[in-house]
Scaffold this motif. Structure first.
Motif, short mmCIF file in Angstrom:
data_model
loop_
_atom_site.label_atom_id
_atom_site.label_comp_id
_atom_site.label_asym_id
_atom_site.label_seq_id
_atom_site.Cartn_x
_atom_site.Cartn_y
_atom_site.Cartn_z
N CYS A 1 72.66 85.91 90.72
CA CYS A 1 71.38 85.20 90.82
C CYS A 1 71.39 84.23 92.00
N ALA B 1 69.50 77.06 85.92
CA ALA B 1 69.76 78.11 84.93
C ALA B 1 71.24 78.16 84.58
N ARG C 1 66.81 76.21 91.39
CA ARG C 1 66.39 76.80 90.12
C ARG C 1 67.51 77.65 89.53
N ASP D 1 56.39 89.05 85.52
CA ASP D 1 56.67 88.39 84.25
C ASP D 1 56.50 89.36 83.08
N ARG E 1 59.46 91.69 82.75
CA ARG E 1 60.62 91.05 82.12
C ARG E 1 60.44 90.97 80.61
N ARG F 1 64.15 85.15 87.31
CA ARG F 1 64.20 85.17 85.86
C ARG F 1 64.53 86.56 85.33
N THR G 1 67.78 87.49 83.11
CA THR G 1 67.62 88.09 81.79
C THR G 1 68.38 89.42 81.69
#
Length: 350
Positions: free
Chosen positions: A198, A225, A221, A150, A153, A185, A189
Motif C-alpha cells: 500500500c 492505516a 493515509r 468504492d 471494494r 482502500r 482490503t
C-alpha cells in the motif's frame, strides 16, 4: 494489482506559496466539526428548507469548471445530508430525473445506504445501474468512477474488474484524490496486512502528482492505516516519517485555518503525535485553527470532536504520554464544543 503503478503519468509542477503566520488558537467552544465552506453552507440551509436549486447550481458549477476535487467533496456532504433530509432530493428527481448532477448524488446516496446494511454485498450489486447512469451523465466526470471504485471494494470485486474501473477513473482525472483513496482502500482490503505494498502505491502516486495535489497526502493515509490496523509486517520508521514530511510540505502550501486542507491536517496531526514529533504536531494544530474533521478521530472514538479537543489540550499542555492520548478514546458527553448547524455531518466512512 502491481499494474496500477504503470497507470500514473508524471505531471509535476513547482509552485511557491507564502502565507501569514497562524493567529491565536480558537477557544474550545469555537471549534467546529466538519464545518461547510462558504459555498456549501447556504446550499445546506436551502436544502433544509426543501429547496434543491442551490445544490443543483453548486454541483453544476463544479462540473462546468472541472473542479473535480470540490465536486467530490460536495457530493459526499450532500449525500450525508440527504440521508436524514431527503425531501429536496426527491423534488429534484421529480423535476429533472436525468440531471447528471442529481445522478451522481443519487449514486453516492445509494452506495452509502447499502454500505450500512448487513446485506451489503447484495444491496451494492442492486445499485450498480444507478452508478452506471451517473457515469453516463457526463463522460468527463471522475466522481462516478470514484463511487464505482468504492462500490467494487464493498462488493468484493476481483482485481481485473477493479483495474478496469481504475483505468477509466484516471483517464478522466489522473491525480484525483478521491479515486486514489478508493484504490488505496481496495488494496488494503484485498491485501489485508500488506502495508508495504500500500505504501508503494501511495508513494508512487505522490511522486507523480503535482506538488500542490491532495495526492501528496496519500502516503500519510497509508501510514494512518498501518498505525491503526495492528497487523502485517513492520513498516520502517523512516517510511512513516517520509509520509509525514510529504504531508507537512503539502499543508504548508495552504493558508492557516483553511477548510480545504482541514482533513489532511487533522490526519497529519494524528500521525505526528503517534510518531512523537511534538513540535510538528503543534504546528499542524495551529494551522488547523477551528476546523476539526470527523476523519480520523471517528475511527478512535464515538465522540470525534471531544477527542480532538482533549488531544489539543494535551498537546498544548505537553501532557505525557501524548501518543497514548491520540489513540485512547476520551469520555464524551458534558461540555462538548458546538458543531456547525447543531450537529455534524459524518465523513465518508467507507
Amino acid at each position: 494489482m502491481a499494474s496500477l503503478r504503470t497507470l500514473f503519468r508524471s505531471a509535476r509542477t513547482a509552485r511557491t506559496t507564502s502565507h501569514p503566520a497562524p493567529g491565536p488558537l480558537p477557544a474550545e467552544d469555537e471549534v467546529l466539526l466538519d464545518a461547510p465552506d462558504e459555498r456549501l453552507a447556504p446550499v445546506l440551509v436551502a436544502a433544509g428548507q426543501g429547496a434543491y436549486g442551490p445544490a443543483a447550481g453548486l454541483l453544476a458549477d463544479t462540473r462546468a469548471a472541472s473542479d473535480w476535487e470540490a465536486r467530490d467533496r460536495y457530493v459526499h456532504r450532500l449525500a450525508v445530508f440527504a440521508r436524514s433530509r431527503p425531501e429536496w432530493l426527491d423534488d429534484w428527481h421529480a423535476a429533472a430525473p436525468q440531471d447528471p448532477d442529481l445522478l451522481v448524488l443519487r449514486a453516492q446516496l445509494a452506495v452509502d445506504h447499502a454500505w450500512d446494511s448487513p446485506a451489503r454485498s447484495e444491496m451494492l450489486r442492486a445499485v450498480s445501474p444507478v452508478i452506471t447512469s451517473a457515469a453516463r451523465g457526463d463522460d468527463r466526470d471522475p466522481v462516478p468512477w470514484r463511487i464505482a471504485l468504492d462500490h467494487a471494494r464493498g462488493s468484493n470485486a476481483g482485481h481485473k474488474y477493479f483495474e478496469e474501473l481504475w483505468e477509466a477513473a484516471v483517464r478522466r482525472a489522473p491525480h484525483h484524490y478521491g479515486c486514489h483513496v478508493a484504490a488505496l482502500r481496495y488494496l488494503a482490503t484485498s491485501w489485508h496486512g500488506s502495508h508495504r505494498e500500500c505504501f508503494d502505491f501511495a508513494d508512487l502516486a505522490a511522486q507523480d502528482a503535482p506538488a500542490d495535489s491532495l495526492v501528496q497526502a496519500l502516503p500519510a493515509r497509508a501510514a494512518f492505516a498501518y498505525l491503526t490496523d495492528g497487523c502485517g509486517p513492520e513498516v520502517p520508521r523512516a517510511r512513516l516519517d517520509a509520509a509525514a514530511d510529504r504531508a507537512i510540505a503539502l499543508s504548508a502550501r495552504f493558508p492557516a485555518a483553511d477548510l480545504w486542507p482541514a482533513e489532511v491536517r487533522n490526519k497529519l496531526m494524528y500521525l505526528l503525535v503517534r510518531l512523537e514529533r511534538w513540535e510538528a504536531a503543534r504546528t499542524q494544530l495551529d494551522l488547523i485553527g477551528p476546523y476539526a474533521t470527523s476523519f480520523p478521530w471517528d475511527r478512535l472514538s464515538d465522540d470525534p470532536l471531544g477527542h480532538f479537543v482533549r488531544l489539543r489540550t494535551h498537546l498544548l499542555a505537553g501532557t505525557e504520554p501524548l501518543s497514548e492520548a491520540a489513540t485512547t478514546p476520551f469520555p464524551g458527553g458534558a461540555g462538548r464544543p458546538r458543531t456547525e448547524h447543531g450537529g455534524h455531518a459524518s465523513a465518508d466512512d467507507h
